[in-house]
Design an enzyme around this catalytic site. Structure first.
Site, short mmCIF file in Angstrom:
data_model
loop_
_atom_site.label_atom_id
_atom_site.label_comp_id
_atom_site.label_asym_id
_atom_site.label_seq_id
_atom_site.Cartn_x
_atom_site.Cartn_y
_atom_site.Cartn_z
N ASP A 8 111.37 -6.41 4.00
CA ASP A 8 112.83 -6.36 4.60
C ASP A 8 113.05 -5.57 5.96
OD1 ASP A 8 112.02 -3.34 4.95
OD2 ASP A 8 113.34 -2.19 3.29
N CYS A 65 107.59 -3.06 3.87
CA CYS A 65 108.25 -2.08 3.59
C CYS A 65 108.99 -1.48 4.97
CB CYS A 65 110.08 -2.49 2.45
SG CYS A 65 108.68 -1.17 1.52
N THR A 67 108.43 1.93 4.10
CA THR A 67 107.19 2.70 3.64
C THR A 67 105.92 1.57 2.85
OG1 THR A 67 108.55 2.85 1.51
CG2 THR A 67 108.54 4.55 3.56
N HIS A 98 88.04 -2.95 -8.39
CA HIS A 98 88.00 -2.24 -9.47
C HIS A 98 89.85 -3.18 -10.00
CE1 HIS A 98 85.80 0.99 -8.26
NE2 HIS A 98 84.97 -0.08 -7.92
N HIS A 133 85.30 -3.14 -15.44
CA HIS A 133 87.40 -3.56 -14.55
C HIS A 133 87.86 -4.50 -15.23
CE1 HIS A 133 85.67 -0.59 -12.14
NE2 HIS A 133 84.99 -1.32 -11.07
C1 RB5 Z 1 114.57 1.20 4.32
O1 RB5 Z 1 116.07 1.73 5.38
C2 RB5 Z 1 114.16 1.25 3.24
O2 RB5 Z 1 114.48 2.33 2.17
C3 RB5 Z 1 112.83 0.65 3.04
O3 RB5 Z 1 112.23 -0.43 3.93
C4 RB5 Z 1 111.78 1.04 2.21
O4 RB5 Z 1 111.33 1.82 2.97
C5 RB5 Z 1 111.78 1.81 1.03
O5 RB5 Z 1 111.13 1.47 0.14
#
Ligand code: RB5
Length: 146
Positions: A8, A65, A67, A98, A133
């Site tokens: 994203d 993304c 996070t 694994h 596994h």
């Molecule tokens: C976008 O602001 C953020 O929410 C997205 O990149 C991500 O971290 C979502 O899990």
């Protein structure tokens, strides 16, 4: 090997770094977007990469993304996908050995580019160990059929 990638707006810069690294190593990369830093919804792009892996169009997938959490949850909703969120090299190796993961997720806002490239390489170059596994993965994947 053909690798699906997606991100994203929060993962665009890191995705491009990872694409460059994979291309340098001769991987064929299919980029499912997004291609700009305009705000967007990560499921729209992560799902495309996950479906490409699930269908066999691509062998593995890399998603990013802010996070890494949103894209990893999204990919794991697609039948046949085992996507690991990894922010350290040990986990990246272990999840290939694994869990035989076919996708990896990382967060651009969590780790630096240098570490992300090391994680990517550890994941790409570690083989599944098989053995004990196998039945664990079979049990995990059977849940998708319940
Ligand atoms: C976008 O602001 C953020 O929410 C997205 O990149 C991500 O971290 C979502 O899990």
């Amino acid at each position: 090997m053909k690798i699906a990638v997606a991100c994203d707006h929060g993962g665009l810069r890191l995705k491009n770094v990872l694409i460059d690294e994979m291309k340098k190593q001769g991987y064929e990369v299919v980029d499912y977007g997004t291609y700009t830093e305009d705000s967007c919804d990560y499921p729209d792009y992560a799902s495309k990469a996950a479906k490409a892996v699930a269908s066999g169009e691509c062998e593995k997938g890399v998603v990013v993304c802010g996070t890494g959490i949103g894209v990893s949850i999204t990919c794991n909703k697609v039948d046949g996908i085992r996507c690991a969120l990894c922010h350290d090299v040990f986990s990246a190796k272990a999840t290939r050995a694994h869990n035989d993961t076919n996708m990896i997720a990382m967060g651009q806002r969590v780790i630096g580019e240098g570490l992300a490239v090391e994680i990517l390489n550890a994941w790409l170059h570690t083989d599944f160990e098989g053995g004990r596994h196998v039945k664990r993965i079979e049990k995990m994947m059977a849940l998708e059929k319940e």
